[in-house]
Design a protein around this motif. Sequence first.
Motif, PDB file in Angstrom:
ATOM      1  N   GLY A  26      75.902  27.516  40.105  1.00  0.00           N
ATOM      2  CA  GLY A  26      75.185  27.068  41.415  1.00  0.00           C
ATOM      3  C   GLY A  26      73.931  27.341  40.711  1.00  0.00           C
ATOM      4  O   GLY A  26      73.006  26.534  41.606  1.00  0.00           O
ATOM      5  N   MET A  27      73.708  28.204  40.159  1.00  0.00           N
ATOM      6  CA  MET A  27      71.899  28.835  39.584  1.00  0.00           C
ATOM      7  C   MET A  27      72.353  28.793  37.696  1.00  0.00           C
ATOM      8  O   MET A  27      73.568  29.270  37.314  1.00  0.00           O
ATOM      9  N   LEU A  28      71.117  28.481  37.177  1.00  0.00           N
ATOM     10  CA  LEU A  28      70.603  28.679  36.252  1.00  0.00           C
ATOM     11  C   LEU A  28      69.760  30.362  35.407  1.00  0.00           C
ATOM     12  O   LEU A  28      68.892  29.732  36.980  1.00  0.00           O
ATOM     13  N   TRP A  29      70.026  30.731  34.999  1.00  0.00           N
ATOM     14  CA  TRP A  29      69.260  32.240  34.753  1.00  0.00           C
ATOM     15  C   TRP A  29      68.446  32.120  33.763  1.00  0.00           C
ATOM     16  O   TRP A  29      69.071  32.067  32.520  1.00  0.00           O
ATOM     17  N   ASN A 125      67.664  26.871  41.108  1.00  0.00           N
ATOM     18  CA  ASN A 125      69.043  25.758  41.927  1.00  0.00           C
ATOM     19  C   ASN A 125      69.385  24.992  40.876  1.00  0.00           C
ATOM     20  O   ASN A 125      68.410  24.467  40.341  1.00  0.00           O
ATOM     21  N   TYR A 126      71.264  24.890  40.113  1.00  0.00           N
ATOM     22  CA  TYR A 126      71.457  23.734  39.210  1.00  0.00           C
ATOM     23  C   TYR A 126      70.202  22.381  39.164  1.00  0.00           C
ATOM     24  O   TYR A 126      69.805  21.678  39.187  1.00  0.00           O
ATOM     25  N   ALA A 127      71.371  22.350  40.632  1.00  0.00           N
ATOM     26  CA  ALA A 127      71.124  20.660  40.877  1.00  0.00           C
ATOM     27  C   ALA A 127      69.330  20.129  40.927  1.00  0.00           C
ATOM     28  O   ALA A 127      68.850  18.699  40.534  1.00  0.00           O
ATOM     29  N   LEU A 129      66.889  21.544  39.373  1.00  0.00           N
ATOM     30  CA  LEU A 129      66.462  21.953  38.005  1.00  0.00           C
ATOM     31  C   LEU A 129      66.764  20.726  37.377  1.00  0.00           C
ATOM     32  O   LEU A 129      65.828  20.114  36.494  1.00  0.00           O
ATOM     33  N   GLU A 130      67.878  20.718  37.522  1.00  0.00           N
ATOM     34  CA  GLU A 130      68.965  18.592  37.206  1.00  0.00           C
ATOM     35  C   GLU A 130      67.781  17.332  37.019  1.00  0.00           C
ATOM     36  O   GLU A 130      67.319  17.278  36.440  1.00  0.00           O
ATOM     37  N   ALA A 131      67.322  17.377  38.206  1.00  0.00           N
ATOM     38  CA  ALA A 131      66.621  16.464  39.347  1.00  0.00           C
ATOM     39  C   ALA A 131      65.878  16.666  38.618  1.00  0.00           C
ATOM     40  O   ALA A 131      64.598  15.304  38.022  1.00  0.00           O
ATOM     41  N   LEU A 132      64.534  17.609  38.553  1.00  0.00           N
ATOM     42  CA  LEU A 132      63.223  18.300  38.570  1.00  0.00           C
ATOM     43  C   LEU A 132      63.036  17.434  36.759  1.00  0.00           C
ATOM     44  O   LEU A 132      62.411  17.126  36.183  1.00  0.00           O
ATOM     45  N   ALA A 133      63.889  17.826  35.775  1.00  0.00           N
ATOM     46  CA  ALA A 133      64.173  17.594  34.546  1.00  0.00           C
ATOM     47  C   ALA A 133      64.429  16.354  34.127  1.00  0.00           C
ATOM     48  O   ALA A 133      63.466  15.809  33.591  1.00  0.00           O
ATOM     49  N   GLU A 134      64.934  15.589  34.978  1.00  0.00           N
ATOM     50  CA  GLU A 134      64.820  13.992  34.855  1.00  0.00           C
ATOM     51  C   GLU A 134      64.184  13.418  35.532  1.00  0.00           C
ATOM     52  O   GLU A 134      63.576  12.356  34.638  1.00  0.00           O
ATOM     53  N   ASP A 261      59.740   7.153  44.144  1.00  0.00           N
ATOM     54  CA  ASP A 261      60.562   8.248  43.865  1.00  0.00           C
ATOM     55  C   ASP A 261      60.756   9.070  45.133  1.00  0.00           C
ATOM     56  O   ASP A 261      59.542   9.702  45.141  1.00  0.00           O
ATOM     57  N   PRO A 262      61.744  10.117  45.657  1.00  0.00           N
ATOM     58  CA  PRO A 262      61.804  10.851  46.615  1.00  0.00           C
ATOM     59  C   PRO A 262      60.847  12.002  46.101  1.00  0.00           C
ATOM     60  O   PRO A 262      61.332  12.360  44.998  1.00  0.00           O
ATOM     61  N   PRO A 263      60.832  12.373  47.207  1.00  0.00           N
ATOM     62  CA  PRO A 263      60.141  14.515  46.694  1.00  0.00           C
ATOM     63  C   PRO A 263      61.280  14.833  46.170  1.00  0.00           C
ATOM     64  O   PRO A 263      62.356  15.118  46.620  1.00  0.00           O
ATOM     65  N   LEU A 264      61.116  16.556  44.799  1.00  0.00           N
ATOM     66  CA  LEU A 264      62.201  17.305  44.777  1.00  0.00           C
ATOM     67  C   LEU A 264      61.074  18.121  45.586  1.00  0.00           C
ATOM     68  O   LEU A 264      60.393  19.160  44.582  1.00  0.00           O
ATOM     69  N   PRO A 265      62.601  19.256  45.398  1.00  0.00           N
ATOM     70  CA  PRO A 265      61.679  20.984  45.808  1.00  0.00           C
ATOM     71  C   PRO A 265      62.226  21.624  44.475  1.00  0.00           C
ATOM     72  O   PRO A 265      62.635  21.485  43.474  1.00  0.00           O
ATOM     73  N   ALA A 266      61.112  22.571  44.941  1.00  0.00           N
ATOM     74  CA  ALA A 266      60.867  23.577  43.678  1.00  0.00           C
ATOM     75  C   ALA A 266      62.209  24.084  43.230  1.00  0.00           C
ATOM     76  O   ALA A 266      62.521  24.781  44.215  1.00  0.00           O
ATOM     77  N   PRO A 267      63.181  24.352  42.764  1.00  0.00           N
ATOM     78  CA  PRO A 267      64.010  25.129  41.911  1.00  0.00           C
ATOM     79  C   PRO A 267      64.306  27.004  41.843  1.00  0.00           C
ATOM     80  O   PRO A 267      65.113  27.049  41.858  1.00  0.00           O
ATOM     81  N   LEU A 268      62.972  26.749  41.373  1.00  0.00           N
ATOM     82  CA  LEU A 268      63.475  28.447  41.593  1.00  0.00           C
ATOM     83  C   LEU A 268      63.713  29.384  43.556  1.00  0.00           C
ATOM     84  O   LEU A 268      62.836  29.282  44.187  1.00  0.00           O
TER      85      LEU A 268
END
Length: 317
Positions: A26-29, A125-127, A129-134, A261-268
């Motif tokens: 669920g999370m990456l470090w 947050n994995y999801a 971070l993944e959305a932000l990466a894309e 494109d929809p807004p994306l939250p900060a993943p931290l």
Amino acid sequence: MLRHDPMQINSTAYWQFYERSRSRPGMLWHYTDIEGLRGILGSATLRASSAAHMNDLKEMRIGPAEISRIVIGKGHRGIEEYWNRFTSEQMVANTCIACLSGEFDDLSQWRGYAAGRQGFALGFNYADLEALAERHQFCLVRCIYERGELVARLERMAEEMTEYERVLEMPDGDPNRPLGWPPAPQTARGYAYANWDWWKQLRSIAPQFKHHAFHNEHEYRLVVPYDALDGMTVKTRLKNGEECRYIEFPLEVVRSHGGGDPPLPAPLIAVLMGPVPRGVSEKDTFNEIDALVRQSKIGSGVFVTSSDIPFDYEPER
């Protein structure tokens, strides 16, 4: 023989489904030292550095070598045109990587990244971070630790390419059919689309391989593929006395623009303080890190916590 089925032919769709169906954290470090933590919180970015400056370059060369052995030279002309634009050394030097781990509060990571001092880990947050990466044209990939898995994946892709090319040569295709998936047989547009689809997979597979001795780290990587640097701002810094190229990965909130494109939250989500050395006040360190987080553009809602591992802990042998 593969069935003529979109999930079988579209390797991108297949492997996206495959990755999502696997157990994932669920999370990456991201483990780092105090200087790294200050830099990330201050700039609101993660640095993806040139793979040429990784600890073991042999790992980065295994993926391209297996791709050359299994896929290249087998008559897949479209893929080979992409592949032959770069030498193996260019692929390594122009691939930029930021490393993360699926392991929370991991002793080996503290020892590897803190170098005898107190370390820190930023939790994402994995999801998100993944959305932000894309959105930023990065790839978030899981490391492959067994050569057999890498080979099996490439062999499947080679088989799919062969089958798709066979379908393109069938005489009963309708060239006037609207482009869907699979693309209309005997159309250059469809063939180019398929080649680009597979190419995106190959260029993200190349930097995924890591030696099996490190499998307990459950590493993930934010990757900028070597042919995707055009249009990105490439910066340089000194690392071990050598000039190292890197790309900054933005960690800030991405806001929507006029219904696009929809807004994306900060993943931290969190900052984890590593084992505290003797003579260091955990309370003072907490207050310093908490202040850094509150001052950061990506610190809203982020909590600070501490490791349960003693600084001088030695695992039982």
